[in-house]
Design an enzyme around this catalytic site. Structure first.
Site, PDB file in Angstrom:
ATOM      1  N   LYS A 112       0.824  -1.211   0.000  1.00 53.07           N
ATOM      2  CA  LYS A 112       0.000   0.000   0.000  1.00 53.07           C
ATOM      3  C   LYS A 112       0.850   1.250   0.000  1.00 53.07           C
ATOM      4  CE  LYS A 112      -4.466  -1.632   1.353  1.00 53.07           C
ATOM      5  NZ  LYS A 112      -5.581  -1.576   2.292  1.00 53.07           N
ATOM      6  N   LYS A 192      -5.639 -10.622  -9.144  1.00 55.89           N
ATOM      7  CA  LYS A 192      -6.829 -10.929  -8.347  1.00 55.89           C
ATOM      8  C   LYS A 192      -7.953  -9.950  -8.718  1.00 55.89           C
ATOM      9  CE  LYS A 192      -7.504  -9.539  -3.523  1.00 55.89           C
ATOM     10  NZ  LYS A 192      -7.064  -9.622  -2.147  1.00 55.89           N
ATOM     11  N   LYS A 195     -11.827  -4.006  -7.770  1.00 56.14           N
ATOM     12  CA  LYS A 195     -12.528  -2.877  -8.351  1.00 56.14           C
ATOM     13  C   LYS A 195     -11.541  -1.909  -9.013  1.00 56.14           C
ATOM     14  CE  LYS A 195     -15.456   0.925  -6.865  1.00 56.14           C
ATOM     15  NZ  LYS A 195     -16.729   0.967  -7.544  1.00 56.14           N
TER      16      LYS A 195
END
Ligand code: TRP
Ligand code: SF4
Length: 325
Positions: A112, A192, A195
């Site tokens: 992240k 994977k 969105k």
């Protein structure tokens, strides 16, 4: 009954990967455990969401989707993380027993912080400590998660041990319960389903939309012509068949794909129809659930959650020898 807790971020929209990978499992587990399910809105604050909806809207939409998928407030407790102050309070105390070095090692933090280089905030760093608080407040013995969260659960165990050793034995060490479905890859077959990567089938898609999304989807890259045999093991759509199709269709596809007896076009039509059959009632229920009703469920859930969480926090305060209020 053993206790279980899991959490999901209010990311905006559920997709079929979340459904097969997590939610369906949550629905099954509510019969076996005393289950607590938490929409972790405070965790969502660690990144800037690209979604147009506010965090509050995303939170109620996520709760509505979970109820539409079959979470039953009579069986399990559904609540919102920020509705209880206990989560952030315990997170602070646990911060004080968590080594920085452990947090630097976390794969999700590394990922992240490279994805959000403009916004590497302290919340992103201490995210796993808040997650540990979510779990430990409920003395949960089981935490259903995907593979990518195992590291956070291991850290939660370590944090529990550290607190227990330094102060007083308060916490139960939880165990990760892995979902049987593996990772559901996106329609591009590359990563994977997510969105942000725009490779998803939304949970609320109708039959036409599903067929449209499946038509260009990546399959077995070695199958160039209709007459080439395919391999369901490498095709990223086969796990969706396994998730949504009845057994005889799964077996038929598995066999006929290998022998080039079924083409990908026909296979995708069959898959789309099967998906639509499972998803239609979920979509209808989603649209039938009013915000007021869902708010009521969440208020009730927060009350039930607080009854457990506040007791644990009492023990923590006592164990850490904080001055009585
Ligand atoms: N970090 C989890 C995820 O990204 C979400 C989460 C927050 C969670 N708190 C939790 C999962 C507690 C299990 C238990 O998926
Ligand atoms: Fe995948 Fe079905 Fe095509 Fe086989 S027939 S490669 S399982 S889409």
């Amino acid at each position: 009954m053993k206790r279980l807790l899991s959490g999901i971020q209010p990311s905006g929209e559920l997709h079929v990967g979340n459904y097969l990978g997590a939610i369906r499992n949550w629905v099954d587990l509510q019969d076996e455990y005393e289950a607590f399910y938490c929409v972790v809105d405070l965790h969502a604050m660690t990144v800037n969401s690209p979604a147009p909806e506010s965090l509050g809207e995303r939170t109620i939409n996520m709760a509505t989707a979970l109820l539409a998928c079959g979470l039953d407030p009579e069986k399990s407790t559904l609540f919102v993380q920020s509705h209880l102050t206990e989560h952030s309070e315990l997170a602070w105390i646990l911060n004080c027993v968590t080594p920085m070095g452990e947090l630097y090692r976390m794969t999700q933090f590394k990922d992240k912080s490279s994805q959000h280089q403009q916004n590497i905030n302290v919340g992103l760093f201490t995210y796993p400590v808040l997650q540990a608080a979510d779990i430990l407040l409920y003395q949960a013995s089981a935490v259903p998660v995907g593979e990518d969260q195992v590291q956070h659960i291991e850290l939660t165990r370590e944090i529990a041990r550290k607190f227990n050793a330094r102060f007083k034995k308060v916490f139960t060490e939880p165990k990760a319960v892995l979902t049987r479905t593996g990772r559901i890859r996106g329609l591009d077959g590359q990563a994977k389903m997510s969105k942000t990567l725009n490779n998803q089938i939304p949970l609320l898609a109708d039959e036409d939309a599903i067929h449209k999304l499946l038509r260009p989807a990546f399959t077995d890259p070695a199958r160039l012509r209709r007459t080439d045999p395919g391999n369901p093991k490498v095709c990223n759509l086969f796990p969706l068949h396994q998730g949504f199709s009845p057994d005889d269709d799964i077996q038929r596809v598995d066999k006929e794909c290998r022998k080039a007896e079924i083409g990908c076009v026909e296979c995708k039509r069959l898959l789309g129809a099967n998906m639509a059959e499972t998803l239609a009632p979920i979509r209808e229920k989603y649209h039938a659930l009013g915000n007021d009703h869902v708010q009521g469920v969440l208020r009730d859930g927060a009350e039930r959650a607080r009854a457990v969480a506040s007791k644990t926090l009492e023990k923590v305060r006592y164990g850490a020898k904080l001055l009585k209020v």
